[in-house]
Design a protein around this motif. Structure first.
Motif, PDB file in Angstrom:
ATOM      1  N   ARG A  93      29.348 -33.128  32.420  1.00 29.53           N
ATOM      2  CA  ARG A  93      29.436 -31.942  31.567  1.00 29.53           C
ATOM      3  C   ARG A  93      30.079 -32.296  30.216  1.00 29.53           C
ATOM      4  NH1 ARG A  93      32.116 -28.812  34.905  1.00 29.53           N
ATOM      5  NH2 ARG A  93      30.275 -27.996  35.951  1.00 29.53           N
ATOM      6  N   ASP A  94      31.066 -33.162  30.264  1.00 33.84           N
ATOM      7  CA  ASP A  94      31.791 -33.521  29.033  1.00 33.84           C
ATOM      8  C   ASP A  94      31.002 -34.454  28.117  1.00 33.84           C
ATOM      9  OD1 ASP A  94      33.931 -32.004  29.737  1.00 33.84           O
ATOM     10  OD2 ASP A  94      35.200 -33.672  30.389  1.00 33.84           O
ATOM     11  N   PHE A  95      30.174 -35.312  28.706  1.00 32.24           N
ATOM     12  CA  PHE A  95      29.598 -36.390  27.900  1.00 32.24           C
ATOM     13  C   PHE A  95      28.071 -36.421  27.837  1.00 32.24           C
ATOM     14  CE2 PHE A  95      33.780 -37.955  29.331  1.00 32.24           C
ATOM     15  CZ  PHE A  95      34.373 -38.137  28.089  1.00 32.24           C
ATOM     16  N   TRP A  96      27.409 -35.682  28.688  1.00 28.47           N
ATOM     17  CA  TRP A  96      25.946 -35.760  28.698  1.00 28.47           C
ATOM     18  C   TRP A  96      25.352 -34.616  27.902  1.00 28.47           C
ATOM     19  CZ3 TRP A  96      22.900 -37.661  33.530  1.00 28.47           C
ATOM     20  CH2 TRP A  96      23.333 -38.951  33.885  1.00 28.47           C
ATOM     21  N   GLU A  97      24.362 -34.933  27.108  1.00 28.18           N
ATOM     22  CA  GLU A  97      23.622 -33.922  26.360  1.00 28.18           C
ATOM     23  C   GLU A  97      22.836 -33.067  27.354  1.00 28.18           C
ATOM     24  OE1 GLU A  97      20.407 -32.767  23.266  1.00 28.18           O
ATOM     25  OE2 GLU A  97      20.232 -33.550  25.296  1.00 28.18           O
ATOM     26  N   PRO A  98      22.680 -31.787  27.076  1.00 32.96           N
ATOM     27  CA  PRO A  98      22.070 -30.877  28.062  1.00 32.96           C
ATOM     28  C   PRO A  98      20.716 -31.343  28.585  1.00 32.96           C
ATOM     29  CG  PRO A  98      23.067 -29.615  26.287  1.00 32.96           C
ATOM     30  CD  PRO A  98      23.200 -31.055  25.916  1.00 32.96           C
ATOM     31  N   ARG A  99      19.895 -31.961  27.717  1.00 36.23           N
ATOM     32  CA  ARG A  99      18.564 -32.348  28.234  1.00 36.23           C
ATOM     33  C   ARG A  99      18.680 -33.449  29.288  1.00 36.23           C
ATOM     34  NH1 ARG A  99      16.080 -34.716  22.680  1.00 36.23           N
ATOM     35  NH2 ARG A  99      17.826 -33.487  21.932  1.00 36.23           N
ATOM     36  N   MET A 100      19.737 -34.266  29.204  1.00 32.06           N
ATOM     37  CA  MET A 100      19.918 -35.292  30.240  1.00 32.06           C
ATOM     38  C   MET A 100      20.355 -34.647  31.543  1.00 32.06           C
ATOM     39  SD  MET A 100      21.845 -38.168  27.983  1.00 32.06           S
ATOM     40  CE  MET A 100      22.130 -39.239  29.383  1.00 32.06           C
ATOM     41  N   ARG A 101      21.240 -33.659  31.410  1.00 31.86           N
ATOM     42  CA  ARG A 101      21.664 -32.954  32.634  1.00 31.86           C
ATOM     43  C   ARG A 101      20.479 -32.201  33.235  1.00 31.86           C
ATOM     44  NH1 ARG A 101      26.382 -31.120  29.483  1.00 31.86           N
ATOM     45  NH2 ARG A 101      25.696 -28.965  29.809  1.00 31.86           N
ATOM     46  N   ASN A 149      23.936 -34.316  17.813  1.00 32.64           N
ATOM     47  CA  ASN A 149      23.324 -35.640  17.964  1.00 32.64           C
ATOM     48  C   ASN A 149      23.809 -36.600  16.883  1.00 32.64           C
ATOM     49  OD1 ASN A 149      21.880 -34.769  20.180  1.00 32.64           O
ATOM     50  ND2 ASN A 149      20.075 -34.217  18.966  1.00 32.64           N
ATOM     51  N   TYR A 169      37.652 -43.749  25.160  1.00 33.52           N
ATOM     52  CA  TYR A 169      37.712 -43.066  26.456  1.00 33.52           C
ATOM     53  C   TYR A 169      38.991 -43.445  27.200  1.00 33.52           C
ATOM     54  CZ  TYR A 169      36.438 -41.567  31.167  1.00 33.52           C
ATOM     55  OH  TYR A 169      36.434 -40.966  32.403  1.00 33.52           O
ATOM     56  N   HIS A 218      30.388 -35.922  21.399  1.00 32.31           N
ATOM     57  CA  HIS A 218      31.121 -34.931  22.189  1.00 32.31           C
ATOM     58  C   HIS A 218      32.406 -34.478  21.497  1.00 32.31           C
ATOM     59  CE1 HIS A 218      33.082 -38.706  23.251  1.00 32.31           C
ATOM     60  NE2 HIS A 218      34.129 -38.013  23.666  1.00 32.31           N
ATOM     61  N   HIS A 239      37.184 -32.011  21.700  1.00 33.11           N
ATOM     62  CA  HIS A 239      35.885 -31.853  22.348  1.00 33.11           C
ATOM     63  C   HIS A 239      35.130 -30.672  21.738  1.00 33.11           C
ATOM     64  CE1 HIS A 239      32.887 -31.497  25.577  1.00 33.11           C
ATOM     65  NE2 HIS A 239      33.164 -32.783  25.802  1.00 33.11           N
ATOM     66  N   GLU A 249      27.948 -28.006  23.181  1.00 33.27           N
ATOM     67  CA  GLU A 249      27.510 -29.010  24.156  1.00 33.27           C
ATOM     68  C   GLU A 249      27.450 -30.381  23.485  1.00 33.27           C
ATOM     69  OE1 GLU A 249      26.879 -28.901  27.254  1.00 33.27           O
ATOM     70  OE2 GLU A 249      26.165 -26.927  27.861  1.00 33.27           O
ATOM     71  N   PRO A 250      27.775 -31.451  24.235  1.00 36.26           N
ATOM     72  CA  PRO A 250      27.683 -32.791  23.628  1.00 36.26           C
ATOM     73  C   PRO A 250      26.261 -33.134  23.208  1.00 36.26           C
ATOM     74  CG  PRO A 250      28.289 -32.929  25.961  1.00 36.26           C
ATOM     75  CD  PRO A 250      28.218 -31.484  25.620  1.00 36.26           C
ATOM     76  N   GLY A 251      26.167 -33.996  22.208  1.00 35.16           N
ATOM     77  CA  GLY A 251      24.854 -34.467  21.772  1.00 35.16           C
ATOM     78  C   GLY A 251      24.489 -35.796  22.411  1.00 35.16           C
ATOM     79  N   LEU A 252      23.441 -36.401  21.881  1.00 33.51           N
ATOM     80  CA  LEU A 252      22.945 -37.670  22.431  1.00 33.51           C
ATOM     81  C   LEU A 252      23.761 -38.844  21.898  1.00 33.51           C
ATOM     82  CD1 LEU A 252      19.107 -37.093  21.889  1.00 33.51           C
ATOM     83  CD2 LEU A 252      20.282 -37.118  24.111  1.00 33.51           C
ATOM     84  N   ARG A 253      24.052 -39.775  22.793  1.00 25.45           N
ATOM     85  CA  ARG A 253      24.609 -41.061  22.374  1.00 25.45           C
ATOM     86  C   ARG A 253      23.470 -41.966  21.912  1.00 25.45           C
ATOM     87  NH1 ARG A 253      28.296 -41.994  27.806  1.00 25.45           N
ATOM     88  NH2 ARG A 253      30.029 -40.632  27.219  1.00 25.45           N
TER      89      ARG A 253
END
Lengths: 74, 941
Positions: free
Chosen positions: A37-45, B367, B381, B590, B597, B618-622
């Motif tokens: 939840r903290d690190f993954w972008e929603p489309r990955m989840r 992103n 981290y 993120h 955050h 919501e976090p973006g893409l790495r």
């Protein structure tokens, strides 16, 4: 090309799960869910949840459980 | 020597309270015990003539120019070697002293070419100055040949690409030799011969280029004459103006005086008041700046519809409008999350800040990622999880108070040479050293330095070794239980975990390859030797358990109470000059600036209010997620600021496939780099000499980057981002980069006290800099951790999935060397390539022999993802079964070999562990066969 045929969200979820495997299952699954939840972008989840919904092939049981914990928020 | 001089006090400052009062030429001055008379005089505003003394070096007492008279003392002692004493009365200017000094100068000048008017150091020569200061009017012995035997026909050594050594102008003051010894710590120079035959030499009978000299420039800086002189000064003449700014290379963040004639940069001279470097430099920062004016630089925007089309030079307006239109079109077709950006650690905080603002406020997503993803994201981290903030704990100076230094997964003499010099100085003073590294790096054994323990572990087993050290500390009763009880949480659980038998040195010896007794001895040393300081680099982070190792090291520091004071701590050696800053500025997908955050409503609200748009929670893409999403079609456009992902990121084939799949790639860079081959828009960037902003180094030090010249392309990079944002429909305007920093300070609590005006006033500050710490925070976590209590984390060792096999029996690890820098975009365009013209593969003699490989052979290096060819170096620095190469040259493409394995928490690539095979290349085999078929020619033929 990628070095594996396993979808990235499956591979990455498994890699997170194994790091928490020393903890009690439910505690670990919750930690994995928090991490995703903290690190993954929603489309990955979403891709992970879809993978679980379609049978979860190749997915660590703890990652499956983490996905279930994510579902209400997804 | 340097034209634009900072005050030179002659000898180094001494620590302690100023308690010794002396009177010099009638002026009373109070200084700390141990201070030299020369320094005390300078502090009283009195200059004593000198030649062999300079305040970066301990007193030597050879030139005899600095003689003084002291009441009650016999003779005329040298003021540089004479410490002050309470009540001392000193005279520095008397007739007797003047006569003595003129006598000394006569001797010097009688053996010195009197070509001052045409000498490259004219106007910047201490010998010339002292002739004037002492009132020398005649040389009774004559000069040159008429004075008899002399050194004026000694040959000039021009072998070094950056400086000349003209022995005919040497006054044998030994400043260069002492600078190499005391400042740099390489000990490459010596005084050869005796008496009249004494002369400076770089090793035995070799040139500077052939010697152990690392071209740091300390000798050139220390030289009081034209003996050691920059070639650029010889060619261009003395600079006429100077701008203090910050180096564009590694995370040490050295301050330099950029010295120019008009707009032409003549030389970079390390700045004595620079907090990070205090007047020292390395070959990159000191000399390798030529890339900034290299003809390869892209000077105008370029466009093309397809990456198979030729580039078309266009106006700024057309490039910006095209970029904005295409980004909006792609979002309209594929959704708001279909575009993103990558920021660079080689750009300023201000430039990074506006890119992440563009992504969040204009793109409407998170992103945004940064090249720290592939280097120190596990530091972010790991230290946040354990200490509460994503940064190293100390200032660089702190190492001078360390009693035992643990270096793990870092090679400071190559990667962070100026900090390495500080570290080596402390080691020469007697601090103990533990090195944990698969390679026998130079620190393990070099002049006057030898590690107490070199734990030569198998790649990929850092967590096992760090846990084993912690196991010894806990089970042998060496832990600081009081510190843990008062300052940490999770103590009991962690102690129980770490004390388990599977974490013992004996249990992990087969995994790590390190004898248990060595681990136990190292653990005892770290825990009991006094101040224990940990320094680490990418050999920690670029692993599948990089984040876990960072937490494991934090555990070690907390378990031994080695945190929160001088001489201790956990210290990441950051790879690039602004890795820390780019992370601070909200480059991670993120986190908002200041490591908050994106789900933090309060932090988001600050920016929503200021920027006037809702922000995604919501976090973006790495970066690796961007590549995967590009291939699956959900990510379609990428803005890349100053990073060459096509060369630097792992599994090149995968990266290239991802880039080729994108509808739009915008590259902002100095050069048409490898990534630009996949780009549709190429926006010319600015070099560090043109930038106006700040860099934040590995010790959280915010340094000004001042424009030495106007942008060669006509625009600052942040202006381009603002114009793209504007063209996308979001007004973003700043009058200056100072205004951007003001916005950063207004919105980021740890930067609240930072402004350009404040930095100009105090030089630099280490964040947090705010009302609680207006002058910054050199040491963190002094009275409590940022997160309250430090968190001890159970760091279970999980082996990497990358294993050697019959097909790929060796493990490849990658890194960088002193003369080159990362993908080489900068250093390859300088004379630094003289030292490293190609990437080399180091392997152990055994591994070479069984493959029929000789030193210098071309070999094929292959992994399960790719193959490349490079030259082999057979080296006992490598353990059996492990080989090593660098990734500085695109022609080698070392990252063709590396895989997309990554750190579990951050997806930082596992560059340090790739199973490979090495074989003679087919070209090399053909050469061997041809040689074998040639007739044997004997002496009698």
């Amino acid at each position: 090309m990628s070095t594996t045929t396993v979808p990235p969200h499956v591979r990455l979820a498994n890699e997170v799960a194994v790091q928490f495997a020393h903890q009690p299952f439910e505690v670990a699954a919750a930690a994995v869910a928090t991490h995703l939840r903290d690190f993954w972008e929603p489309r990955m989840r979403a891709a992970l949840l879809a993978h679980v919904a379609s049978g979860g092939e190749g997915l660590d049981p703890m990652a499956v459980r983490a996905a279930e914990l994510l579902r209400p928020a997804a | 020597m340097t034209l634009l001089k900072e005050p030179d006090f002659g000898t180094p400052a001494r620590e302690g309270a100023a308690t010794v009062e002396v009177t010099i030429d009638g002026v009373a001055v109070t200084v700390p015990p141990g201070t030299s008379v020369m320094r005390a005089a300078k502090e009283a505003g009195l200059d004593i003539p000198k030649l062999c003394a300079t305040d970066s070096l301990e007193a030597f007492g050879s030139c005899r120019l600095c003689v003084v008279e002291i009441d009650g003392a016999r003779g005329t002692p040298a003021s540089c070697t004479t410490p002050v004493a309470p009540g001392m009365v000193v005279r520095t200017q008397t007739e007797k002293l003047g006569k003595l000094r003129r006598g000394v100068m006569e001797l010097y000048i009688s053996d010195h070419p009197l070509d001052c008017l045409t000498c490259s150091a004219n106007g910047d020569c201490e010998l010339q100055d002292m002739a004037g200061v002492t009132g020398l009017r005649e040389v009774r012995y004559g000069s040159g040949v008429e004075a008899g035997a002399n050194h004026m026909d000694l040959l000039k050594d021009t072998s070094n690409p950056y400086f000349d050594f003209d022995a005919s102008k040497c006054i044998a003051c030994s400043r260069c030799v002492r600078a190499c010894d005391e400042v740099q710590g390489t000990l490459a120079l010596t005084i050869e011969g005796r008496g009249f035959d004494s002369k400076v030499a770089a090793g035995a009978g070799v040139s500077f280029m052939e010697s152990d000299c690392v071209s740091c420039g300390a000798c050139v800086q220390a030289c009081p004459t034209a003996t050691l002189q920059e070639k650029s000064v010889v060619a261009l003449g003395m600079p006429t103006r100077s701008v203090v700014t910050t180096c564009a290379y590694c995370g040490v963040g050295c301050s330099f005086k950029a010295e120019l004639r008009g707009d032409e940069l003549v030389r970079m001279v390390p700045y004595k008041d620079g907090g990070a470097n205090e007047g020292h430099s390395c070959v990159k920062g000191r000399f390798a700046f030529g890339y900034a004016s290299h003809p390869d630089r892209v000077m105008a925007p370029m466009l093309r519809e397809s990456i198979t089309d030729p580039w078309r030079e266009v106006s700024w307006d057309e490039a910006i409008q095209f970029t904005a239109r295409r980004l909006r079109e792609i979002q309209a077709e594929h959704g708001p999350g279909s575009i993103g950006a990558i920021t660079s650690s080689r750009t300023t905080n201000e430039e990074v800040y506006v890119v992440q603002k563009m992504v969040r406020a204009v793109f409407g997503n998170n992103n945004v990622d940064t090249c720290a993803r592939v280097c120190h994201s596990p530091t972010g981290y790991g230290l946040k999880q354990t200490f509460g903030t994503s940064a190293g704990t100390q200032d660089f100076k702190s190492v001078a108070k360390a009693d035992v230094i643990l270096v793990i997964g870092a090679n400071p003499t190559d990667g962070h040479p100026v900090f390495a010099s500080r570290m080596k100085r402390r080691l020469r003073q007697g601090a103990k050293l533990i090195v944990i590294d698969p390679r026998r790096i130079d620190l393990v054994r070099s002049p006057h330095i030898e590690a107490e323990h070199h734990l030569q572990l198998a790649p990929g087993t850092n967590v096992a070794i760090v846990n084993a050290i912690a196991h010894v500390i806990v089970t042998e009763g060496l832990a600081d239980r009081e510190f843990m009880r008062e300052r940490c949480e999770g103590v009991e659980e962690w102690e129980t975990f770490i004390a388990r038998p599977e974490n013992s040195p004996e249990a992990v010896a087969d995994i790590t390859g390190v004898p248990a007794a060595d681990v136990r001895a190292a653990a005892r040393l770290y825990a009991t030797a006094g101040n224990g300081a940990i320094y680490y680099g990418l050999g920690v982070t670029e692993h599948s358990q990089g984040s876990t190792t960072v937490m494991g090291m934090a555990n070690l520091a907390m378990a031994t109470g080695n945190i929160g004071r001088d001489g201790v701590g956990v210290n990441p050696l950051r790879g690039q000059n602004n890795v820390q800053g780019s992370c601070d500025m909200g480059s991670f997908p993120h986190e908002l600036p200041g490591y908050r955050h994106v789900s933090d409503d309060g932090a988001r609200d600050v920016y929503e209010q200021l920027w006037g748009v809702p922000l995604l929670d919501e976090p973006g893409l790495r970066i690796p997620n961007m590549f995967d999403s590009a291939i699956d079609g959900s990510f379609r456009a990428l803005f890349v600021q100053g990073e060459d992902i096509a060369q630097s990121d792992p599994n090149t084939t995968h990266v290239h496939a991802a880039l080729a799949a994108l509808d739009l790639v915008v590259v902002q860079d100095l050069f048409e780099n490898e990534t630009a081959k996949f780009a549709h828009v190429l926006l010319p960037g600015t070099s560090f000499l043109e930038k106006d902003g700040t860099f934040t180094n590995a010790e959280r030090r915010i340094n000004r980057v001042r424009p030495v010249m106007a942008p060669k392309t006509g625009k600052q990079e942040w202006e381009i981002i603002c114009e793209i944002s504007q063209a996308m429909g979001y007004p973003m305007h700043y009058d200056s980069s100072a205004q951007i920093m003001d916005e950063i300070a207004m919105t980021t609590p740890t930067f609240a006290g930072v402004s350009f005006a404040h930095l100009d006033r105090v030089g630099s500050v280490q964040w947090p800099c705010n009302d609680a710490a207006p002058e910054g925070t050199p040491i963190m976590h002094e009275n409590g951790f940022v997160r309250g209590k430090g968190r001890l984390v159970e760091t279970v060792y999980v082996p990497t999935q990358e294993r050697s096999t019959r097909k790929f029996p060796l493990i490849l690890t990658t890194g960088r060397i002193l003369s080159q820098y990362n993908v080489g975009a900068q250093t390859r365009r300088t004379a630094n390539s003289a030292w490293h013209p190609e990437d080399l593969l180091e392997l152990h003699p055994h591994d070479a022999e069984v493959r029929g490989i000789n030193d210098g052979d071309m070999v094929a290096l292959s992994s399960r993802v790719g193959q490349t060819t490079l030259r082999a170096v057979v080296s006992e620095r490598m353990p059996v079964g492990v080989c090593y190469t660098t990734f500085h040259h695109p022609v080698t493409g070392a990252n063709v070999i590396t895989t997309d394995n990554s750190d579990w928490a951050t997806n930082c690539p596992e560059y340090k562990v790739t199973a490979v095979q090495v074989a003679l290349s087919s070209a090399q085999v053909a050469v061997r066969e041809e040689l074998a078929q040639r007739p044997v020619v004997t002496a009698g033929d």
